[in-house]
Design a protein around this motif. Sequence first.
Motif, PDB file in Angstrom:
ATOM      1  N   MET A   1       0.729  -1.158  -0.203  1.00  0.00           N
ATOM      2  CA  MET A   1       0.037  -0.080   0.048  1.00  0.00           C
ATOM      3  C   MET A   1       0.972   1.185  -0.090  1.00  0.00           C
ATOM      4  N   ALA A   2       0.425   2.298  -0.721  1.00  0.00           N
ATOM      5  CA  ALA A   2       1.295   3.382  -0.807  1.00  0.00           C
ATOM      6  C   ALA A   2       0.315   4.803  -0.907  1.00  0.00           C
ATOM      7  N   TRP A   3       1.253   5.854  -0.790  1.00  0.00           N
ATOM      8  CA  TRP A   3       0.395   6.926  -0.949  1.00  0.00           C
ATOM      9  C   TRP A   3       1.253   7.762  -2.174  1.00  0.00           C
ATOM     10  N   TYR A   4       0.642   8.296  -3.112  1.00  0.00           N
ATOM     11  CA  TYR A   4       1.240   8.963  -4.334  1.00  0.00           C
ATOM     12  C   TYR A   4       0.591  10.603  -4.129  1.00  0.00           C
ATOM     13  N   ARG A   5       1.227  11.555  -4.545  1.00  0.00           N
ATOM     14  CA  ARG A   5       0.586  12.907  -4.517  1.00  0.00           C
ATOM     15  C   ARG A   5       0.926  13.365  -5.844  1.00  0.00           C
ATOM     16  N   GLN A   6       0.184  14.448  -6.307  1.00  0.00           N
ATOM     17  CA  GLN A   6       0.456  15.156  -7.805  1.00  0.00           C
ATOM     18  C   GLN A   6      -0.273  16.654  -7.496  1.00  0.00           C
ATOM     19  N   ALA A   7       0.874  17.255  -7.630  1.00  0.00           N
ATOM     20  CA  ALA A   7       0.618  18.915  -7.305  1.00  0.00           C
ATOM     21  C   ALA A   7       0.340  19.445  -8.780  1.00  0.00           C
ATOM     22  N   PRO A   8      -0.320  20.505  -8.951  1.00  0.00           N
ATOM     23  CA  PRO A   8      -0.757  21.129 -10.211  1.00  0.00           C
ATOM     24  C   PRO A   8       0.447  21.371 -11.002  1.00  0.00           C
ATOM     25  N   GLY A   9       0.319  20.973 -12.249  1.00  0.00           N
ATOM     26  CA  GLY A   9       1.215  21.033 -13.227  1.00  0.00           C
ATOM     27  C   GLY A   9       2.507  20.101 -13.037  1.00  0.00           C
ATOM     28  N   LYS A  10       2.471  19.129 -12.097  1.00  0.00           N
ATOM     29  CA  LYS A  10       3.527  18.339 -11.856  1.00  0.00           C
ATOM     30  C   LYS A  10       3.051  16.721 -12.213  1.00  0.00           C
ATOM     31  N   GLN A  11       4.087  16.037 -12.142  1.00  0.00           N
ATOM     32  CA  GLN A  11       3.731  14.600 -12.353  1.00  0.00           C
ATOM     33  C   GLN A  11       3.329  13.848 -10.970  1.00  0.00           C
ATOM     34  N   ARG A  12       2.762  12.837 -11.114  1.00  0.00           N
ATOM     35  CA  ARG A  12       2.586  12.160  -9.663  1.00  0.00           C
ATOM     36  C   ARG A  12       3.727  11.583  -9.445  1.00  0.00           C
TER      37      ARG A  12
ATOM     38  N   GLU B   1       4.579  23.461  -0.225  1.00  0.00           N
ATOM     39  CA  GLU B   1       5.093  22.508  -1.234  1.00  0.00           C
ATOM     40  C   GLU B   1       4.506  21.080  -1.106  1.00  0.00           C
ATOM     41  N   ASP B   2       3.785  20.828  -0.016  1.00  0.00           N
ATOM     42  CA  ASP B   2       3.204  19.344   0.145  1.00  0.00           C
ATOM     43  C   ASP B   2       1.612  19.597  -0.492  1.00  0.00           C
ATOM     44  N   THR B   3       1.394  20.805  -0.958  1.00  0.00           N
ATOM     45  CA  THR B   3       0.020  21.098  -1.545  1.00  0.00           C
ATOM     46  C   THR B   3      -0.078  19.973  -2.611  1.00  0.00           C
TER      47      THR B   3
END
Length: 114
Positions: free
Chosen positions: A31-42, A83-85
């Motif tokens: 199990m994992a958590w990914y994130r994707q910020a606006p305009g950036k890759q996941r 930047e964690d947004t």
Amino acid sequence: QVQLVESGGGLVQPGGSLGLSCAASAAVDVMAWYRQAPGKQRELVASITRRGEANLSDSVRGRFTISRAKNTVDLRMNALKPEDTAVYYCNAVRQWIEGRAEYWGQGPRVTVSS
């Protein structure tokens, strides 16, 4: 098919804390958590195996912790920065000899702002 149900997230001021939780409807391996910020890759934030072996990205190590109980994974986020947004996605992987299957949650939003 495995369903992932996520909870948590929201708006927090810089330096604050938030938690995310994700429950899988069936047994999964990683199990994992990914994130994707606006305009950036996941990007991968943290992962944990069913044996509890955890891995965190360099950008969050020391601030975030990942834990797991059976098929529920929690991400505790401390000392949050703007930047964690991002939209945070729960991910689960089932593995077997012939292959693997991957599942994604809907993605709760985390906003760090004053």
